[in-house]
Design an enzyme around this catalytic site. Structure first.
Site, PDB file in Angstrom:
ATOM      1  N   GLU A 119       0.836  -1.207   0.000  1.00 26.44           N
ATOM      2  CA  GLU A 119       0.000   0.000   0.000  1.00 26.44           C
ATOM      3  C   GLU A 119       0.868   1.252   0.000  1.00 26.44           C
ATOM      4  O   GLU A 119       0.563   2.228  -0.697  1.00 26.44           O
ATOM      5  CB  GLU A 119      -0.922  -0.019   1.223  1.00 26.44           C
ATOM      6  CG  GLU A 119      -1.996  -1.098   1.134  1.00 26.44           C
ATOM      7  CD  GLU A 119      -2.864  -1.189   2.368  1.00 26.44           C
ATOM      8  OE1 GLU A 119      -4.098  -1.238   2.209  1.00 26.44           O
ATOM      9  OE2 GLU A 119      -2.315  -1.226   3.489  1.00 26.44           O
ATOM     10  N   GLU A 139      -3.184 -10.656   3.703  1.00 23.74           N
ATOM     11  CA  GLU A 139      -4.182 -10.342   4.721  1.00 23.74           C
ATOM     12  C   GLU A 139      -5.144 -11.498   4.981  1.00 23.74           C
ATOM     13  O   GLU A 139      -5.534 -11.753   6.131  1.00 23.74           O
ATOM     14  CB  GLU A 139      -4.974  -9.084   4.312  1.00 23.74           C
ATOM     15  CG  GLU A 139      -4.275  -7.774   4.603  1.00 23.74           C
ATOM     16  CD  GLU A 139      -3.156  -7.433   3.647  1.00 23.74           C
ATOM     17  OE1 GLU A 139      -2.510  -6.389   3.831  1.00 23.74           O
ATOM     18  OE2 GLU A 139      -2.912  -8.201   2.687  1.00 23.74           O
TER      19      GLU A 139
END
Length: 266
Positions: A119, A139
């Site tokens: 990110e 994740e």
């Protein structure tokens, strides 16, 4: 506030003329992003556009660029849903300042570019990977969900289907495949930092107003409807394309003295 007056214990800042080099400096944690590092990124990227910086190279100390969210801190904090929502909003603040500040940000990647590290990297305007670099969104395997803009930026780079695959299965991209799917624009055999600096030196040769438009207007325009985007593009072009700094370059083109746009091997 000038960037040289900031207290940035988790970041090292150096300057080469107009280029600022920002180094993530938590190598023992694989440069995982804790709350303090996010606040320091906000402080730096908030101050940089007003500090005479023409381009920024983002790198990391150690074998890994960034392993993402500091999971040990997250586990120990025992955050509530509201607590973590506010953590995510601070991440968005940091990464939005990177993407929309109008200063070119070039990420020199190595090792893990994982989870929140991806990110962070996806908020840069250009990403350079070396042979050790690998990209992942683990994740799903951690029982987590992205909170720092991956659904916006990573999905924008690789597409929704590839991002879902990365999160569901733990798929890892590296090498030429990472370039092909859009996770990085450059792949080098040796130093990603050296290549990033080369690109930064090229970028600072452009008029600052042109770089500002390239590194802010395009992102804003992508968020608009087609009709609004057409209008915004025309307004930005009207301002940038009539700037005084362009006159000499246009004159050189008109006089046929400007460098030609051609492949370097021609």
């Amino acid at each position: 506030m000038a960037i040289d007056t900031l207290e940035l214990s988790n970041l090292d800042i150096t300057r080469e003329d107009e280029i600022a080099v920002v180094t993530l400096n938590r190598p023992a944690k694989r440069n995982a992003l804790d709350a303090e590092t996010i606040e320091q990124l906000i402080a730096f990227f908030g101050a940089a556009p007003r500090s005479g910086v023409g381009a920024i190279v983002l790198r990391a100390n150690g074998e890994h660029f960034c392993a993402g969210l500091d999971l040990v801190e997250h586990f120990n904090e025992e955050r509530t849903a509201a607590d973590f929502m506010h953590v995510c909003l601070r991440w968005h603040e940091a990464f939005n300042k990177m993407e929309y500040s109008g200063v070119p940000v070039i990420a020199a990647l190595n090792g893990a570019v994982v989870g929140g590290g991806l990110e962070l990297a996806s908020s840069a305007h250009i990403r350079v990977a070396d042979a050790s670099t690998y990209f992942a969104l683990p994740e799903g395997q951690r029982g987590l969900f992205t909170g720092g803009g991956a659904t916006i930026r990573v999905a924008g780079l690789v597409g929704k289907a590839r991002m879902i695959d990365m999160m569901l299965t733990g798929r890892i991209y590296r090498g030429q495949e990472a370039v092909d799917v859009g996770l990085c624009q450059y792949l080098v055999d040796d130093s990603s930092f050296d290549k990033a600096m080369e690109l930064a030196r090229a970028a600072v040769q452009n008029p600052p107003l042109s770089n500002f438009a390239i590194c802010s207007a395009i992102s804003h325009i992508q968020n608009m409807s087609a009709l609004d985007a057409s209008y915004a593009e025309a307004v930005v072009a009207g301002i940038v394309n009539t700037q005084q700094a362009s006159r000499g370059r246009l004159e050189a083109f008109a006089n046929k003295t400007a460098a030609r746009v051609k492949p370097v091997d021609d």
